[in-house]
Write an enzyme that holds these catalytic residues in place. Structure first.
Site, PDB file in Angstrom:
ATOM      1  N   HIS A 187     -50.535 -10.605  11.861  1.00  0.00           N
ATOM      2  CA  HIS A 187     -51.713  -9.859  11.443  1.00  0.00           C
ATOM      3  C   HIS A 187     -51.309  -8.890  10.345  1.00  0.00           C
ATOM      4  CE1 HIS A 187     -55.337  -7.412  11.681  1.00  0.00           C
ATOM      5  NE2 HIS A 187     -55.878  -8.464  12.259  1.00  0.00           N
TER       6      HIS A 187
ATOM      7  N   ASP B 257     -57.157 -14.562  17.893  1.00  0.00           N
ATOM      8  CA  ASP B 257     -57.535 -15.978  17.816  1.00  0.00           C
ATOM      9  C   ASP B 257     -56.608 -16.905  18.575  1.00  0.00           C
ATOM     10  OD1 ASP B 257     -59.859 -15.725  16.419  1.00  0.00           O
ATOM     11  OD2 ASP B 257     -58.816 -15.555  14.510  1.00  0.00           O
TER      12      ASP B 257
HETATM   13  N1  ACO Z   1     -46.343 -18.062  11.252  1.00  0.00           N
HETATM   14  C1  ACO Z   1     -45.136 -18.027  10.645  1.00  0.00           C
HETATM   15  N2  ACO Z   1     -44.717 -17.062   9.814  1.00  0.00           N
HETATM   16  C2  ACO Z   1     -45.592 -16.049   9.576  1.00  0.00           C
HETATM   17  C3  ACO Z   1     -46.860 -15.998  10.162  1.00  0.00           C
HETATM   18  C4  ACO Z   1     -47.226 -17.056  11.039  1.00  0.00           C
HETATM   19  N3  ACO Z   1     -48.418 -17.067  11.619  1.00  0.00           N
HETATM   20  N4  ACO Z   1     -47.495 -14.905   9.746  1.00  0.00           N
HETATM   21  C5  ACO Z   1     -46.653 -14.268   8.914  1.00  0.00           C
HETATM   22  N5  ACO Z   1     -45.485 -14.971   8.803  1.00  0.00           N
HETATM   23  C6  ACO Z   1     -44.300 -14.586   8.042  1.00  0.00           C
HETATM   24  C7  ACO Z   1     -44.482 -14.884   6.561  1.00  0.00           C
HETATM   25  O1  ACO Z   1     -44.034 -16.193   6.226  1.00  0.00           O
HETATM   26  C8  ACO Z   1     -43.633 -13.801   5.944  1.00  0.00           C
HETATM   27  O2  ACO Z   1     -42.268 -14.181   6.070  1.00  0.00           O
HETATM   28  P1  ACO Z   1     -41.191 -13.777   4.917  1.00  0.00           P
HETATM   29  O3  ACO Z   1     -41.115 -12.280   4.944  1.00  0.00           O
HETATM   30  O4  ACO Z   1     -39.952 -14.475   5.309  1.00  0.00           O
HETATM   31  O5  ACO Z   1     -41.773 -14.306   3.616  1.00  0.00           O
HETATM   32  C9  ACO Z   1     -43.852 -12.592   6.858  1.00  0.00           C
HETATM   33  O6  ACO Z   1     -44.166 -13.159   8.137  1.00  0.00           O
HETATM   34  C10 ACO Z   1     -44.985 -11.678   6.413  1.00  0.00           C
HETATM   35  O7  ACO Z   1     -46.158 -12.467   6.300  1.00  0.00           O
HETATM   36  P2  ACO Z   1     -47.326 -12.214   5.250  1.00  0.00           P
HETATM   37  O8  ACO Z   1     -48.000 -13.527   4.975  1.00  0.00           O
HETATM   38  O9  ACO Z   1     -46.798 -11.432   4.082  1.00  0.00           O
HETATM   39  O10 ACO Z   1     -48.275 -11.300   6.073  1.00  0.00           O
HETATM   40  P3  ACO Z   1     -49.777 -10.986   5.714  1.00  0.00           P
HETATM   41  O11 ACO Z   1     -50.064  -9.643   6.258  1.00  0.00           O
HETATM   42  O12 ACO Z   1     -50.035 -11.208   4.264  1.00  0.00           O
HETATM   43  O13 ACO Z   1     -50.578 -12.116   6.511  1.00  0.00           O
HETATM   44  C11 ACO Z   1     -51.821 -13.265   8.170  1.00  0.00           C
HETATM   45  C12 ACO Z   1     -51.278 -11.901   7.693  1.00  0.00           C
HETATM   46  C13 ACO Z   1     -52.633 -13.933   7.040  1.00  0.00           C
HETATM   47  C14 ACO Z   1     -52.771 -13.032   9.341  1.00  0.00           C
HETATM   48  C15 ACO Z   1     -50.617 -14.161   8.582  1.00  0.00           C
HETATM   49  O14 ACO Z   1     -49.887 -13.552   9.624  1.00  0.00           O
HETATM   50  C16 ACO Z   1     -51.060 -15.572   8.980  1.00  0.00           C
HETATM   51  O15 ACO Z   1     -51.231 -16.429   8.116  1.00  0.00           O
HETATM   52  N6  ACO Z   1     -51.258 -15.823  10.325  1.00  0.00           N
HETATM   53  C17 ACO Z   1     -51.730 -17.102  10.767  1.00  0.00           C
HETATM   54  C18 ACO Z   1     -53.239 -17.195  10.570  1.00  0.00           C
HETATM   55  C19 ACO Z   1     -53.996 -16.334  11.564  1.00  0.00           C
HETATM   56  O16 ACO Z   1     -53.739 -16.360  12.757  1.00  0.00           O
HETATM   57  N7  ACO Z   1     -55.007 -15.593  11.029  1.00  0.00           N
HETATM   58  C20 ACO Z   1     -55.879 -14.767  11.860  1.00  0.00           C
HETATM   59  C21 ACO Z   1     -55.701 -13.316  11.546  1.00  0.00           C
HETATM   60  S1  ACO Z   1     -56.611 -12.331  12.656  1.00  0.00           S
HETATM   61  C22 ACO Z   1     -58.197 -12.513  12.186  1.00  0.00           C
HETATM   62  O17 ACO Z   1     -58.577 -12.730  11.056  1.00  0.00           O
HETATM   63  C23 ACO Z   1     -59.164 -12.405  13.275  1.00  0.00           C
END
Ligand code: ACO
Length: 416
Positions: free
Chosen positions: A301, A357
C-alpha cells in the site's frame, strides 16, 4: 500553521517556507510561493505531496490506523451501519435517529432507476466490463444534476447517487450472471435490499443477518480513504466546477485499475491461478523476480507500511462467513500465502502487508458476486467518500482549479 519555517536556498533566492502542522502532528511545507518565482517541485505519483486541507479521514500508515471524522474504523465497523457512515462522512457528525430515519427514507424513495438508465444498461454489449457499464449508468443520471456545482446540487446528488448506485450495480451483476433483476424493496435495510436484488432462486442472502452485516461492514471499510487515486481524480475534476455526477464518473474510471480498486478481482484471479498450497513457493519466487513484473495482488500500500486495519477486520469476517462451509479452498490458500509472504525477507524489508483487497474477494465470492463485479461494490461504497470530498472542496476548504506543472523532457523548438 506551526511557528517553524523551512529554509530553502535556490538560485539567487533564500526562502523561508511556512510549515503547516496537521491535527495529528505531521508537518507539511507550504511551497506555494515557488510558483510565483517560476520554480516548480517534482514529485511524480505525489509520494510526498499534500494536495488539500481535509477533515474527513485520517490514516497513520506507520501504525496501521484509520479513522473517519475522528472515529476509529474498528468502532465504525462494529457499531454503525453504512448509512450512518455515509451521513457522518458527508455532514461531519453522526446522525441523530431522526436524521438517520430521514436519510434512509430519502434513499428508499429514490432507489428506482429511470427507464432511460435501465434501457442504456440493457443495450450495452455483454462483454463490456462491469466498471465500464457503471461509468455509463452513472453518466446517464447526470440529467439529475443539470445545474452548476452548488451546495444544493451536491446535497441532491448525494441522495440520488447513494440511492441509485445499488440498483445500478445490482442490474449489472444480474446482467453478468444472466439472471433477472429483482426490483428494490423499500422495507429492507440498505445492505439487505442490495443482497435481495442480486439474489436468485438458488441463493437469497438478504434474509441471513450475518451476510447483511458482512456487506454493511465491507461498505463501511471501503467508504473512504483520504487522497487515494480515485478520490484525487474526483477532487481534480470537481475543482473545475463541474457537477457532482461528472466528478464521480472520474472516480469510477480511476478506481477500475488493478493498482487500485481492481486489485480484489486481480487477487482472486491470482489465488485461482496459484490453485494449490504446494504452488505458493514457486509463485513467491516469481513475484520476487523483477523480470516477471508479477505482483502479489492484495499486498502492499502507498500509505500503510504496517497491517492495513481494514484487512484485519475483513479477515475475521471471512472466518465468520466461511465457518459454515468448512475448508474453503481459496481462504485456506490466501492464509497460507499471507503467512509465507510475511516471513519472507523480500516482503519484510519492503513493509508489504495484506491490504483490504486481499480477503474481500473471498467474501464477495461467497455472496455470489462474480469476480468481474467486485470493483462495483468498492465503487458503491466509495461514492459516499467521494461526495463528502466534493462537498468539502466546495463549502469548507476551497482551492483553485488543480493544475500541476511538469518537467518537459521533449524536443527543443524545431522547424516543421
Ligand atoms: N508485490 C510485490 N512487490 C511489491 C508489491 C507487491 N504487491 N507492492 C510493492 N512491491 C515492491 C515494489 O516492487 C518495490 O520494490 P523495489 O523497491 O525493489 O523496486 C517496492 O515494493 C515499493 O513498491 P512501489 O510500487 O514503489 O510502491 P507504491 O506505493 O508505488 O505502490 C501499490 C503501492 C500500487 C498498492 C503496490 O503495493 C501494488 O501494486 N500492490 C498490488 C496491487 C494492490 O493490491 N493494490 C490495492 C491497493 S489498496 C486499494 O487501492 C484499496
Amino acid at each position: 500553521m506551526s511557528n517553524s519555517t523551512a529554509k530553502l536556498t535556490i538560485q539567487q533566492h533564500q526562502l523561508e517556507l511556512p510549515i503547516f502542522e496537521s491535527t495529528m502532528g505531521e508537518y507539511l511545507v507550504d511551497i506555494g510561493i515557488l510558483g510565483k518565482l517560476g520554480i516548480y517541485t517534482l514529485d511524480p505519483g505525489f509520494k510526498a505531496t499534500g494536495s488539500c486541507f481535509s477533515e474527513i479521514c485520517y490514516i497513520n500508515g506507520e501504525e496501521g490506523k484509520l479513522s473517519y471524522r475522528g472515529y476509529p474504523i474498528e468502532q465504525l465497523a462494529e457499531k454503525s451501519t453504512y448509512l450512518e457512515v455515509a451521513y457522518l462522512l458527508f455532514h461531519g457528525e453522526k446522525p441523530s435517529s431522526t436524521e438517520l430515519r430521514a436519510m434512509a427514507d430519502q434513499i428508499t424513495n429514490n432507489q428506482s432507476l429511470p427507464k432511460s438508465t435501465q434501457s442504456i444498461l440493457d443495450c450495452l454489449e455483454a462483454k463490456t466490463h462491469p466498471m465500464g457499464m457503471l461509468l455509463t449508468g452513472v453518466s446517464s443520471l447526470s440529467y439529475l444534476s443539470n445545474t452548476p456545482q452548488s451546495a444544493q446540487e451536491i446535497d441532491n446528488a448525494q441522495i440520488q447517487l447513494i440511492a441509485k448506485l445499488p440498483t445500478i450495480c445490482a442490474t449489472i451483476i444480474q446482467k453478468v450472471k444472466q439472471k433477472p433483476l429483482r426490483p428494490p424493496r423499500q422495507d429492507l435495510s440498505y445492505s439487505a435490499n442490495f443482497l435481495h436484488q442480486i439474489s436468485d432462486e438458488n441463493l437469497d442472502l438478504s434474509t441471513d443477518p450475518l451476510y447483511v452485516q458482512a456487506l454493511d461492514v465491507i461498505l463501511t471499510l471501503h467508504a473512504e480513504h483520504e487522497q487515494n487515486a480515485s478520490t484525487s481524480a474526483v477532487r481534480v475534476t470537481a475543482s473545475t466546477g463541474t457537477n457532482t455526477f461528472g466528478a464521480i464518473v472520474s472516480g469510477i474510471g480511476a478506481l477500475w485499475g488493478p493498482s487500485h480498486g481492481g486489485a480484489n478481482e486481480a487477487c482472486i484471479n491470482m489465488l485461482q491461478s496459484i490453485g494449490h498450497i504446494d504452488n505458493i513457493p514457486s509463485f513467491i519466487e516469481q513475484v520476487k523476480d523483477k523480470s516477471t513484473e508479477t505482483r502479489l495482488m492484495g499486498f502492499g500500500h502507498r500509505v500503510y507500511k504496517n497491517y492495513d486495519p481494514r484487512a484485519t477486520i475483513i479477515q475475521s469476517l471471512c472466518h465468520r462467513i466461511l465457518e459454515k462451509s468448512t475448508g474453503n479452498t481459496l481462504f485456506e490458500l490466501a492464509k497460507k500465502l499471507e503467512s509465507i509472504a510475511r516471513s519472507d525477507e523480500y516482503f519484510i524489508q519492503r513493509n508489504l502487508y495484506p491490504n483490504v483487497d486481499f480477503y474481500s474477494g473471498i467474501i464477495l465470492t461467497a455472496m455470489g458476486i462474480p469476480e468481474s463485479c467486485f470493483t462495483l461494490i468498492f465503487a458503491l461504497a466509495r461514492t459516499s467518500g467521494w461526495i463528502a470530498h466534493i462537498k468539502e472542496l466546495f463549502t469548507k476548504h476551497p482551492h483553485p482549479i488543480t493544475r500541476p506543472r511538469q518537467c518537459y523532457v521533449g524536443s527543443k523548438i524545431r522547424d516543421f
